[in-house]
Design an enzyme around this catalytic site. Structure first.
Site, PDB file in Angstrom:
ATOM      1  N   ARG A 211      91.279  43.503  47.000  1.00  0.00           N
ATOM      2  CA  ARG A 211      91.759  44.562  47.901  1.00  0.00           C
ATOM      3  C   ARG A 211      92.300  43.940  49.191  1.00  0.00           C
ATOM      4  NH1 ARG A 211      87.792  47.211  45.072  1.00  0.00           N
ATOM      5  NH2 ARG A 211      88.688  48.843  43.768  1.00  0.00           N
TER       6      ARG A 211
ATOM      7  N   GLU B  56      85.511  52.247  35.564  1.00  0.00           N
ATOM      8  CA  GLU B  56      86.451  53.237  36.106  1.00  0.00           C
ATOM      9  C   GLU B  56      87.783  53.255  35.343  1.00  0.00           C
ATOM     10  OE1 GLU B  56      84.865  53.433  40.708  1.00  0.00           O
ATOM     11  OE2 GLU B  56      86.469  51.998  40.233  1.00  0.00           O
TER      12      GLU B  56
ATOM     13  N   PHE C 165      77.363  46.686  50.640  1.00  0.00           N
ATOM     14  CA  PHE C 165      77.365  46.378  52.067  1.00  0.00           C
ATOM     15  C   PHE C 165      78.704  46.675  52.744  1.00  0.00           C
ATOM     16  CE2 PHE C 165      73.681  43.045  52.119  1.00  0.00           C
ATOM     17  CZ  PHE C 165      72.831  44.010  51.618  1.00  0.00           C
ATOM     18  N   ASP C 166      79.687  47.174  51.992  1.00  0.00           N
ATOM     19  CA  ASP C 166      80.884  47.694  52.652  1.00  0.00           C
ATOM     20  C   ASP C 166      80.577  49.025  53.328  1.00  0.00           C
ATOM     21  OD1 ASP C 166      80.552  48.422  49.915  1.00  0.00           O
ATOM     22  OD2 ASP C 166      82.523  49.342  49.890  1.00  0.00           O
TER      23      ASP C 166
ATOM     24  N   TRP D 120      82.808  45.097  48.811  1.00  0.00           N
ATOM     25  CA  TRP D 120      84.125  45.622  48.447  1.00  0.00           C
ATOM     26  C   TRP D 120      84.987  45.664  49.707  1.00  0.00           C
ATOM     27  CZ3 TRP D 120      84.883  45.744  43.430  1.00  0.00           C
ATOM     28  CH2 TRP D 120      83.791  45.929  42.573  1.00  0.00           C
TER      29      TRP D 120
END
Length: 536
Positions: free
Chosen positions: A131, A297, A390-391, A439
């Site tokens: 990302r 997903e 932890f994002d 993430w």
């Protein structure tokens, strides 16, 4: 010895101290690992630290004895010696965590005895470089921080809709086209869509991948690469649209977040293509005991609407797209097995019940699906959204910078137990360990990465090593001084520093970002849907 993190099973202080002289050295097997952990010390070739192997201790275990005359390390393997040296490093002054020795520091450790071994073999960090791309230097730095905390699995999320992050000599359009996007969305849920207008990208060469893996192995960290398929495929399909389940469709590297409907065709040309990519990655990484295939997903609508894919599914005697999804991943897992790697998947891939028996399930949707996978005979890594994502913001508050969701407080991480007490002994034995996930949709740079990862990562490291809830509140005040010496820009216990706050710009806190209850409701819905489609 009362502020070691993670705390050892036995830590018994004794009177006196050992003072490192300029001639003190390291001798015996695994001396290289000890020198690496204590690189800041001006070690010589004289007597000081002796290392010996003791098979009875087992993997990663060690015994450390410190007297005024010498230091003795008994280790089950190289990792045990390395972790003994990391414990020694914590017993030294905090300046032992700097990159170079400062003048005037007295290098001494208190006498005593430490006996230690980990509760779990899998103690990991998940880093999403798809990302937002993190240059190689940041990956190497994360490995260093993992080593300090006795974490040993670096799960690299290398592929997603928003970018492909590895060079390919067989399929060069992967790094030429799929490694960058035109811009990145900066608006958030409920806001008018807005983009930053700035290209973003980057990739690791195969030589970089080799370097990362070698650097990690030296520090007793195993790299777990993730090739997330067959969904999350927009970037791949932007480079090779002929692999799409929607023939003739146009694809582009995604500039926004969310779940893309783009999905790879499950036909044999795709399997052959990905097998070649897998071979390239493993050739670069070297021995790769674990390889993550994603499987999460996946929007299977295009498979159900494609006559050729439906015909292929029926030819295989499969009931529907869900079974075809399992078959697709099974073929790739067989490719991995031929290369000596075990397949790792997110828990959606477990639903069909058609995984290779040696597959490892990462259970992100919670304890329920993790327990079902364990009771079905699969090894499990506990990665529940709460408390390992932890994002998510640590607290709810106007001073916090933008996060994808939250809150996920330090206390929730510290109270986490990877093996629930009510599980049967047979299911509990299937839990390999745990890891925290970073993430990167809302983690655009290394400073934000530090803020999200630490000190919650300290708590998770203690939980993973001990298998128990962590008493980090007692240990963190001293340990944070070590992180200061390392240059880690962690979130202070009393809240963000002035320059870490969200402010009033694009990184400002939005109240509707903090949707913990919505997330848990969504996970419950996903789990119920999985239960309804899983074979009895």
């Amino acid at each position: 010895m009362h502020d070691l993190l993670p705390p050892p099973r036995v830590a018994r202080p004794e009177p006196g101290e050992f003072v490192f002289s300029s001639s003190a050295g390291v001798s015996g097997p695994f001396a290289d690992a000890v020198r690496l952990a204590l690189a800041v010390l001006p070690l010589g070739d004289g007597p000081g630290i002796t290392v010996a192997e003791k098979d009875e201790l087992g993997p990663e275990a060690y015994e450390l004895t410190i007297t005024p005359e010498r230091i003795e390390i008994l280790a089950g393997d190289r990792a045990g010696a390395f972790y003994a040296a990391q414990t020694l490093r914590q017993l030294l002054p905090d300046d032992a965590f700097r990159a170079a020795a400062l003048p005037g520091v007295r290098w001494a450790v208190p006498c005593g005895r430490v006996e230690d071994s980990p509760a779990h073999p899998w103690r990991g960090t998940h880093l999403d470089v798809a990302r937002h791309f993190f240059p190689k230097r940041e990956v190497l730095r994360m490995i260093d921080l993992m080593a300090v905390h006795k974490l040993n699995r670096l799960h690299l999320h290398l592929v997603d809709d928003q970018g492909w992050r590895v060079e390919s000599r067989r399929h060069p359009r992967l790094h030429e086209i799929a490694s960058h996007r035109l811009e990145t969305v900066v608006s958030h849920k409920g806001e008018p869509q807005e983009f930053d207008g700035t290209p973003h990208g980057g990739f690791y060469t195969l030589a970089d991948l080799s370097e990362i893996a070698a650097y990690a192995r030296a520090r007793c960290v195993t790299v777990v690469p993730e090739l997330d398929v067959p969904g999350h495929a927009a970037a791949l399909l932007a480079a090779y649209p002929e692999l799409s389940a929607r023939p003739g469709a146009e694809h582009a590297v995604w500039t926004r977040w969310g779940i893309s409907p783009d999905i790879l065709s499950p036909l044999q040309p795709t399997v052959a293509f990905l097998a070649g990519v897998i071979e390239e990655w493993i050739d670069a990484l070297g021995p790769t005991p674990y390889f993550h295939l994603g499987g999460d997903e996946c929007v299977l609508d295009d498979w159900a609407a494609n006559p050729e894919i439906v015909a292929y599914q029926r030819e295989l005697g499969l009931a529907g797209p869900g079974d075809l999804h399992a078959h697709f991943l099974l073929q790739l897992a067989d490719v991995l097995s031929a290369h000596g790697s075990r397949a790792v998947v997110w828990d959606e891939a477990f639903v069909s019940g058609a995984l290779r028996p040696d597959s490892i399930v990462m259970a992100w949707r919670g304890e329920g699906v993790a327990r079902r996978a364990a009771e079905a005979g699969y090894d499990v890594v506990m990665t529940p959204v709460l408390p390992t994502y932890f994002d998510y913001s640590e607290v709810e508050g106007p001073d916090e910078p933008l996060a994808i969701a939250g809150p996920l407080p330090l206390s929730a991480v510290a109270s986490f137990r990877p093996v629930p007490a009510e599980w049967s002994a047979e299911a509990a034995e299937r839990v390999l360990g745990t890891q925290f996930q970073l993430w990167s949709e809302r983690i655009p740079d290394a400073r934000t990465l530090d803020y999200r990862a630490w000190p919650r990562g300290c708590a998770l490291a203690q939980v993973a090593w001990s298998g128990q809830a962590a008493d980090v509140e007692e240990r963190l005040p001293r340990h944070l001084r070590r992180l200061d010496a390392l240059g880690v820009e962690y979130r202070p216990l009393d809240g963000p520093r002035p320059w870490q706050k969200g402010g009033t710009g694009r990184r400002r806190h939005r109240a509707n970002d903090f949707v913990t209850e919505d997330v848990m409701r969504h996970l419950d819905e996903l789990t119920l849907a999985a239960d309804s489609t899983r074979p009895s």
